[in-house]
Each structure stands twice: as C-alpha cells, then as structure tokens.
Design a protein around this motif. Structure first.
Motif, short mmCIF file in Angstrom:
data_model
loop_
_atom_site.label_atom_id
_atom_site.label_comp_id
_atom_site.label_asym_id
_atom_site.label_seq_id
_atom_site.Cartn_x
_atom_site.Cartn_y
_atom_site.Cartn_z
N ALA A 63 0.85 -1.20 0.00
CA ALA A 63 0.00 0.00 0.00
C ALA A 63 0.88 1.24 0.00
N VAL A 64 0.31 2.35 -0.44
CA VAL A 64 1.01 3.63 -0.39
C VAL A 64 0.07 4.69 0.17
N GLN A 65 0.68 5.70 0.76
CA GLN A 65 -0.07 6.87 1.24
C GLN A 65 0.57 8.10 0.61
N PRO A 66 0.00 8.60 -0.49
CA PRO A 66 0.60 9.75 -1.19
C PRO A 66 0.35 11.05 -0.43
N LEU A 67 1.36 11.92 -0.45
CA LEU A 67 1.26 13.18 0.27
C LEU A 67 0.99 14.38 -0.63
N ASN A 68 1.03 14.17 -1.95
CA ASN A 68 0.74 15.27 -2.87
C ASN A 68 0.06 14.73 -4.12
N MET A 69 -0.38 15.63 -4.97
CA MET A 69 -1.16 15.24 -6.14
C MET A 69 -0.36 14.39 -7.12
N LYS A 70 0.92 14.71 -7.30
CA LYS A 70 1.73 13.93 -8.24
C LYS A 70 1.85 12.48 -7.80
N MET A 71 2.07 12.28 -6.52
CA MET A 71 2.20 10.91 -6.02
C MET A 71 0.84 10.20 -6.01
N PHE A 72 -0.23 10.95 -5.78
CA PHE A 72 -1.57 10.34 -5.83
C PHE A 72 -1.86 9.83 -7.24
N GLU A 73 -1.55 10.66 -8.26
CA GLU A 73 -1.78 10.23 -9.64
C GLU A 73 -0.89 9.05 -10.00
N ALA A 82 0.24 6.76 -7.94
CA ALA A 82 -0.30 5.59 -7.26
C ALA A 82 -1.50 5.03 -7.99
N CYS A 83 -2.36 5.91 -8.51
CA CYS A 83 -3.57 5.47 -9.21
C CYS A 83 -3.26 4.88 -10.57
N LYS A 84 -2.27 5.41 -11.26
CA LYS A 84 -2.06 5.07 -12.66
C LYS A 84 -0.95 4.06 -12.93
N GLU A 85 0.07 4.00 -12.07
CA GLU A 85 1.23 3.20 -12.47
C GLU A 85 1.83 2.32 -11.38
N LYS A 88 -10.70 6.81 -11.31
CA LYS A 88 -11.29 5.84 -12.26
C LYS A 88 -10.23 4.88 -12.78
N ARG A 89 -9.04 5.40 -13.03
CA ARG A 89 -7.95 4.56 -13.50
C ARG A 89 -7.56 3.52 -12.45
N ALA A 90 -7.51 3.95 -11.19
CA ALA A 90 -7.17 3.02 -10.11
C ALA A 90 -8.22 1.92 -9.99
N ILE A 91 -9.50 2.29 -10.11
CA ILE A 91 -10.58 1.30 -10.05
C ILE A 91 -10.46 0.30 -11.19
N ASP A 92 -10.15 0.79 -12.39
CA ASP A 92 -9.98 -0.10 -13.54
C ASP A 92 -8.82 -1.07 -13.34
N ILE A 152 -20.10 -10.00 -10.54
CA ILE A 152 -19.61 -8.64 -10.52
C ILE A 152 -18.47 -8.53 -11.52
N PRO A 153 -18.42 -7.47 -12.36
CA PRO A 153 -17.37 -7.36 -13.37
C PRO A 153 -15.99 -7.43 -12.75
N PRO A 154 -15.01 -7.99 -13.47
CA PRO A 154 -13.65 -8.10 -12.95
C PRO A 154 -13.11 -6.74 -12.55
N ALA A 155 -12.30 -6.73 -11.48
CA ALA A 155 -11.80 -5.46 -10.96
C ALA A 155 -10.36 -5.19 -11.37
N SER A 156 -9.76 -6.08 -12.16
CA SER A 156 -8.38 -5.84 -12.55
C SER A 156 -8.18 -6.24 -14.00
N ALA A 157 -6.95 -6.01 -14.45
CA ALA A 157 -6.52 -6.37 -15.79
C ALA A 157 -7.13 -5.51 -16.86
N GLY A 158 -7.73 -4.37 -16.48
CA GLY A 158 -8.19 -3.38 -17.45
C GLY A 158 -9.16 -3.92 -18.46
N LYS A 159 -8.97 -3.51 -19.71
CA LYS A 159 -9.91 -3.90 -20.76
C LYS A 159 -9.89 -5.39 -21.03
N ARG A 160 -8.72 -6.01 -20.79
CA ARG A 160 -8.62 -7.44 -21.06
C ARG A 160 -9.64 -8.22 -20.25
#
Length: 305
Positions: free
Chosen positions: A115-125, A127-130, A154-158, A271-279
C-alpha cells in the motif's frame, strides 16, 4: 480466473509494533468479533536526510502472532481458520520514494499486501495510474493537501486498486471524526462506493468494532448496504487476490455474490472483474472478439456417393 464465492470479514490495517502482547490482544479480539483475517501493517516514512541513504531500509515482514490455547480452541469449535497477513505501507512524497515499492526488492516482496499513502497530487496520480500496489490509503484525519479528481480514481478502479478508509482515529477524537467523515464522503462522490475497504488502524483491542458495526459506518460515509458489507469482506479478499496476481499478465479476478431467493434455488450475481483493465472486461469495445484472420474457417464439403 479466481472466484470469490464466500465473503470473509477482514481487517487489513492493524498497526505493527514490537509489543507482541498488545498485538495478540487485538488479534484475539478480532477473532471474537467475527473477523477471519487481519493484516499487520508496517508503515515506512520518508527519511529526513537528502541524497543517498536518505530513506531507512525496509524491514522484512513480521512473523505471525502465537494465539492462546483458548483462542485456538474457539476456532476449532467454530470450525474456522484465521489468517494473519503482512502489509507494507509507504508514505511517498517524491519520485525516489515511490520506487521503493519495487517487488524485486526481497524485503518488499516478503509482504502479502502493498500500500502507499501519497502526500501530494503527483504521487496520488502515480499511485492510481502506475504503481504496482494493492491499496491506496489517504490520511483522512486532516484536510487533504490536494483535491481528489475523477480520472486518476477511475484509472485506479480499472486497475483493481482499492482505496482505504480507517475508522479507529474517529473513535479517539471528535475533531478527527469530522475530518474522516468529510473526506470519506468526498471520496464516495468520485468512486460511488466501488473499490473501498474499511479498516480499523486500531492501536488497542478496545478500538476494534464488529464487521456489521463497521458496515454501518460505511453507510454513514455514503455507501449502500451491499457496498458497505463488501468493504469489510469481498473487497478485502479481492485486494488480497490482486496482490497474489500482481504483475501477472494473465491474472483476472472475478467476484460472485450468492443471492438468497426461494428455498432450493440459488442465484449468482456476477460482478465485473476489478483488474486487468480492458482485457478483463471481455467484449467491451470489441476486445473480446477474435481477430478476423484468426477465426476458424468452416468449409462445407459435398458428401461423396
């Protein structure tokens, strides 16, 4: 494909300490309240120095706590098993710090959940995206230093990443309670109750609450009844399965909820899969269709006489 057909109540945030007796009391209280899985959370903070050697080394995952004979007898009587997991949470503020959560690091790889706890917007993005993590934990005991935005959430959820809300600080202090309720409600505005886990962060056994009481807190935060119960059961199990399939190109998680209907009839809601994106989403945008050149050819032949 991994299926979750039976919900188990979980608490994935029990702060780790060297006081094993206190940890044992928390674990045994969790068992009495109906939990079947807890995770000892080891938090690493950014170093105060700059440059090489600024960040302290990551300790290996702690060992399980030995339970008392009475607790083991209780589990045997109820025909239950209890799972003790390990979790590593990194507080990140810079790009250098985010790279510490590299699973190729033997110490990092020894933990069950990252897990991570981001302290600013750059780290939050980031964490969600990469970042290859399972949980994003926000410090909701104060005003967030950045505004939440829909695209990264939304990206993190995907990607199958879960967002964590903790409740024990709200028990300790009324001011913290107001911040937690406000920040949790804001998070619900963007994620609509999806991919949320509710954890205790309990430092004492008396700060734990039963799974059903915690689910009621979820309703207070803006979830419906089903989402609130999933936040202490199904979503936690999905986060653990996400950890097990992390980095795998073929890991897909699906969840099935057993619905109660007329006697003798069982209906399963998928329930739709929660990982692996579009695949993992199958036919969405045509991803599930075979390429034209790979479709099997059917040739009709005339029957010979």
């Amino acid at each position: 494909i991994l299926n979750i057909k039976m919900a188990r109540f979980c608490d994935f945030n029990v702060p780790y300490s060297e006081n094993t007796e206190n940890l044992r009391q928390i674990v045994e209280m969790a068992i009495k309240l109906g939990y079947e899985s807890v995770a000892f959370n080891h938090v690493i903070t950014p170093g105060t120095k700059k440059g090489k050697g600024a960040n302290p080394p990551i300790p290996p995952a702690p060992n399980p706590i030995e339970l008392s004979a009475a607790t083991l007898a209780l589990l045997t009587t109820q025909s239950k098993t209890f799972q003790q997991l390990t979790r590593l949470t990194a507080i990140i503020e810079t790009h250098e710090q985010k790279f510490r959560m590299n699973t190729s690091n033997k110490a990092v790889g020894s933990y069950d959940i990252l897990a991570v706890q981001p302290l600013n917007m750059k780290m939050f993005e980031a964490a969600c995206k990469e970042l290859e993590v399972d949980i994003i934990s926000l410090d909701m005991t104060q005003k967030l230093p950045y505004y939440l935005k829909l695209p990264p959430i939304k990206r993190a959820i995907d990607r199958g990443v879960r967002f964590e809300i903790v409740y024990a600080p709200a028990i300790r202090d009324s001011t913290l309670r107001r911040y937690i309720v406000s920040n949790a409600t804001d998070l619900m505005t963007f994620c609509k109750g999806k991919n949320i886990i509710l954890s205790s962060q309990a430092e004492k056994a008396m700060e734990l609450r039963s799974p059903h009481d915690v689910a009621n807190l979820g309703v207070l935060f803006g979830m419906n009844q089903v989402q609130a119960k999933d936040a202490v059961s199904v979503n936690c199990r999905a986060a653990l399965l996400h950890a097990e399939t992390r980095g795998s190109a073929v890991g897909v998680i699906t969840i099935e909820r057993i619905m109660k209907q007329t006697p003798g009839v069982i209906s399963v809601e998928k329930i739709p899969p929660a990982s692996a994106g579009k695949r993992a989403l199958g036919k969405e945008e045509g991803d599930g269709d075979d390429p034209p050149e790979k479709k099997p050819k059917i040739v009709a032949q005339e029957k010979s006489t």
